[in-house]
Every structure is written in C-alpha cells, then in structure tokens.
Design an enzyme around this catalytic site. Structure first.
Site, short mmCIF file in Angstrom:
data_model
loop_
_atom_site.label_atom_id
_atom_site.label_comp_id
_atom_site.label_asym_id
_atom_site.label_seq_id
_atom_site.Cartn_x
_atom_site.Cartn_y
_atom_site.Cartn_z
N LYS A 1 1.41 -1.30 -0.46
CA LYS A 1 0.25 0.16 0.01
C LYS A 1 0.99 0.92 -0.10
O LYS A 1 1.81 1.59 0.65
CB LYS A 1 -1.09 0.14 1.17
CG LYS A 1 -0.15 0.24 2.75
CD LYS A 1 -0.07 1.15 3.31
CE LYS A 1 1.01 1.40 4.45
NZ LYS A 1 1.80 2.72 4.92
N ALA B 1 9.24 -0.27 4.59
CA ALA B 1 9.62 0.91 3.73
C ALA B 1 8.55 1.31 3.91
O ALA B 1 8.78 2.85 2.91
CB ALA B 1 9.75 -0.10 2.03
N GLY B 2 7.23 1.57 4.76
CA GLY B 2 5.95 1.97 5.21
C GLY B 2 5.07 2.03 3.79
O GLY B 2 4.45 2.23 3.54
N ALA C 1 3.68 -1.30 3.80
CA ALA C 1 2.98 -2.49 5.04
C ALA C 1 3.65 -3.74 4.68
O ALA C 1 2.63 -4.35 4.34
CB ALA C 1 1.85 -2.35 4.88
N GLY D 1 5.23 -6.47 5.88
CA GLY D 1 4.78 -7.66 7.00
C GLY D 1 3.56 -7.56 6.90
O GLY D 1 2.64 -8.70 7.61
N THR E 1 0.73 -7.48 5.11
CA THR E 1 0.29 -7.26 3.49
C THR E 1 0.14 -8.81 3.48
O THR E 1 0.00 -10.29 4.03
CB THR E 1 0.48 -7.45 2.59
OG1 THR E 1 -0.42 -7.28 1.40
CG2 THR E 1 1.67 -7.04 1.65
N ASP F 1 -2.83 -2.02 9.98
CA ASP F 1 -1.89 -2.44 8.32
C ASP F 1 -2.71 -2.82 7.86
O ASP F 1 -3.51 -3.35 6.81
CB ASP F 1 -1.13 -2.02 7.77
CG ASP F 1 -0.55 -0.23 8.13
OD1 ASP F 1 -1.35 0.82 8.46
OD2 ASP F 1 0.70 -0.02 7.80
P1 ATP Z 1 4.47 -0.68 7.42
O1 ATP Z 1 3.84 0.42 6.58
O2 ATP Z 1 3.30 -1.37 7.99
O3 ATP Z 1 4.88 0.43 8.80
P2 ATP Z 1 6.97 -1.27 6.81
O4 ATP Z 1 6.76 -1.53 5.56
O5 ATP Z 1 7.36 0.32 6.82
O6 ATP Z 1 5.39 -1.59 7.83
P3 ATP Z 1 7.91 -3.76 7.03
O7 ATP Z 1 8.27 -4.83 6.07
O8 ATP Z 1 6.39 -4.70 7.65
O9 ATP Z 1 7.85 -2.27 6.82
O10 ATP Z 1 8.51 -4.21 8.26
C1 ATP Z 1 9.11 -4.37 9.46
C2 ATP Z 1 10.14 -5.13 10.05
O11 ATP Z 1 9.09 -6.03 10.67
C3 ATP Z 1 11.45 -6.17 9.10
O12 ATP Z 1 12.16 -5.02 10.12
C4 ATP Z 1 11.18 -7.46 9.84
O13 ATP Z 1 12.11 -7.74 10.86
C5 ATP Z 1 9.76 -7.33 10.42
N1 ATP Z 1 8.82 -9.10 9.85
C6 ATP Z 1 8.58 -9.50 10.27
N2 ATP Z 1 7.52 -10.18 8.97
C7 ATP Z 1 7.77 -9.89 8.72
C8 ATP Z 1 7.26 -10.30 7.22
N3 ATP Z 1 6.25 -10.68 6.47
N4 ATP Z 1 7.73 -9.37 6.26
C9 ATP Z 1 8.72 -8.38 6.08
N5 ATP Z 1 9.24 -7.59 7.37
C10 ATP Z 1 8.82 -8.50 7.95
#
Ligand code: ATP
Length: 316
Positions: free
Chosen positions: A11, A102-103, A105, A107, A109, A141
């Site tokens: 997203k 990365a922002g 979502a 994990g 999704t 999320d």
């Molecule tokens: P959001 O936008 O929801 O804040 P994000 O995109 O910033 O999430 P994610 O890629 O979800 O961040 O990852 C954040 C941390 O969560 C990672 O550093 C990782 O250690 C942990 N993590 C746990 N499960 C997962 C997964 N299935 N995929 C990616 N990261 C995961």
C-alpha cells in the site's frame, strides 16, 4: 498436501494526518490508503507436523515467531484449535518483492494473506469483517491489507471505510535498499516534537476529527482527478523522517521535479518515496530521469499500477 498461493499487495498512503494520542497509547490517525500492484507471493501448505514454519527469500525477514505471517497463523491456531488439529501444521513460504521496512506495509500484507489463506484452507467461513478484526489484533495496517483498493482509515488505522477506487494512475516507488525507517521510531519522534498540538480528551478528539483536512483529497478521488490528488498529498511523518534522512528528501525533490510527475510524497513512515503519473510511459520516464539524476546503486526504483483489491488468490 493442500496448497494455496496468494498475492499480498503493498500500500501507499495518499494522506496521513496525526490527530492525537489515544488512551491505549496509539496515535489517532486520519489516512487515505491505496493498494498498488507490487505484491509478495505467499504459498501456504499443510505440513504433517503440528508446527508453523516460515521461509522467506529475503535475508532481513525473520523466519521465527516474530514474523507477522507466523503470528497470523498462530492467532488462527489459537482461536480455532480443532481446525488446527484436524489440518496439521502450516508451511508459509514468502517470496518477498515488497521492500522491507519501507512504509509499504510489507509485513502486514503477508499477515493479511495468511489470515485469508488459512480461512480458505481450514474452511472456517469467516467474513471479511471477522478477518479484519482478527488482523487488527496483530497490526493496524492488516485490516486495510485484507480489503485493499482505496479507503479511508481512521482510529489507529484499523477502521476502514472503502471509497470509490482510484483508477488509471501509475506509481513510481523509490527506496534506498540499505535504508529502513522503524515505524515506532517515526511516531515516537513525531510525538516528542509535536506533542503540544495533540488532542487527548475524547470529547476534543471528536471535535478535532471534524477538522481533519482529508476532505479535498477524498473529493478529488471521487472525481478521479489525478492533478488535484497530487496537490493534496499529505503526510505528517515527513516532518520527522525527511530532516533525519536528507537522501530521502533529495529523492522526493527529484521525483517531484520530473515534468511527468503529478506529485510526489513519502509513504507511511518511509523511507519509500512515490511519484504519481498519468500513464505507464510517464512513470517509466520518471524512473529513468530519477535514476540518471541520482547516481547511486543503493537506490531501487519500481513502476507499478494502482490496484483495486487487497489480498487475492493467484490465478494459476
Ligand atoms: P508499515 O508500513 O506497516 O509500517 P513497513 O513497510 O515499514 O511496515 P515491514 O516491511 O512490514 O515495514 O517490516 C518491518 C519489520 O518487521 C522488518 O524489519 C522485519 O524485521 C519485521 N517483519 C516481520 N514479519 C515480516 C514480514 N512478513 N515481512 C517483512 N518484514 C517483517
């Protein structure tokens, strides 16, 4: 052995306004979320042992209980012990295409896909609302990742109101591979810098919600007006992440300066920056210009269309 393959899309936030502090310690938010086509591929399979096993092709993603996908399976195992016992263990294979931390979502999704997939595998017959309320127990999320498309998200981000799907636009995503931003850090830093603007009491929270500024963005989406949407992009977290990471600010500026870009902004807590474009050709031109202007091997760029749904079963 039963096997389900699901696509779990990323997203972006078209709008993210922080309203105040909630009694539960979370921030009260007003967001407009949008699914893009860039997706992880999740393969669920039954195992003969009664365990949950996670594998991922990305070295930074944990394979243990801290993986959100694992936690989603464990939650369903706990809520539906008979089905878990009947079907045996669960294998979760994650093909990671969404950048991590990365922002976008990523994990959340994956966890959404596990909830949707196990519901089918175990024939639980849960409604979308039931799946979303289970998802909200694991991460704010996740409810949006289940339904996807274009939606307003309020509360701590878990209350979803779908709106007219935005269609036809393309997105260029840019992220420095070695740079991640922790979502808790971004919110904590925002709180420490802007706490004086926070609303706390429930009555004032309701009054403040009347004054969120997302109305023009929502109206522009209803009219499918890409130019106005791009002018109304808004993200409070840019105020803390961009000063901390000048490279991300420079990437945002480079995207915004492209003549083909309708607008550019950071998604969620970053550090991914996105640019909106009217056509695939325009999006590719933005990617080309930005990659030639920022000569850095660490910078990864993707072009992806918008998508009008959340988690879905892959058509094989
Ligand atoms: P959001 O936008 O929801 O804040 P994000 O995109 O910033 O999430 P994610 O890629 O979800 O961040 O990852 C954040 C941390 O969560 C990672 O550093 C990782 O250690 C942990 N993590 C746990 N499960 C997962 C997964 N299935 N995929 C990616 N990261 C995961």
């Amino acid at each position: 052995m039963e096997r389900y393959v699901l696509l779990a899309p990323a997203k972006i936030n078209l709008y993210l306004e922080i309203i105040g502090d909630r009694p539960d310690g979370f921030h009260e938010l007003a967001m407009v979320m949008q699914t893009v086509e860039l997706s992880d591929r999740i393969t669920l399979s039954t195992l003969s042992t009664d365990t949950i096993r996670v594998r991922c092709n990305h070295p930074e993603v944990p394979n243990d209980e801290s993986n959100l996908a694992y936690r989603a399976a464990a939650l369903l195992g706990e809520k539906f012990p008979k089905a878990f016992a009947r079907h045996g263990g669960i294998g979760i294979d994650i093909e990671k295409n969404i950048p991590v931390g990365a922002g976008l979502a990523g994990g959340s999704t994956d966890a959404a896909a596990v909830l949707v997939g196990i519901d089918m595998m175990w024939k639980l017959g849960l409604t979308r609302i039931e799946l979303q309320s289970l998802g909200a127990q694991l991460g704010s999320d996740i409810p949006f990742c289940i339904s996807g498309g274009t939606a307003i998200a309020t509360g701590r981000g878990e209350k979803i109101s779908p709106i007219t799907d935005l269609q036809g636009l393309y997105v260029v995503l840019g992220k420095y591979r070695s740079l991640s931003v922790s979502t808790p850090w971004a919110y904590k830093t925002y709180r420490s810098q802007f706490e004086s603007n926070y609303v706390r009491e429930e009555a004032s929270l309701l009054a403040r919600q009347e004054r969120v500024h997302s109305g023009p963005m929502v109206a522009a989406i209803a009219q499918q007006d890409g130019e106005t949407i791009a002018q109304r992009l808004y993200n409070d977290l840019e105020k803390v992440v961009l000063p901390e990471h000048p490279k991300v600010q420079a990437l945002r500026d480079a995207c915004a300066a492209c003549p083909e870009a309708l607008g550019a902004m950071m998604s969620g807590s970053g550090p991914t920056v996105f640019a909106l474009a009217k056509t695939l050709e325009d999006a590719k031109a933005i990617r080309k210009t930005v990659s030639s202007q920022i000569d850095d091997e660490d910078l990864a760029l993707w072009v992806t269309p918008l998508h009008s749904a959340g988690v879905r079963v892959e058509k094989l």
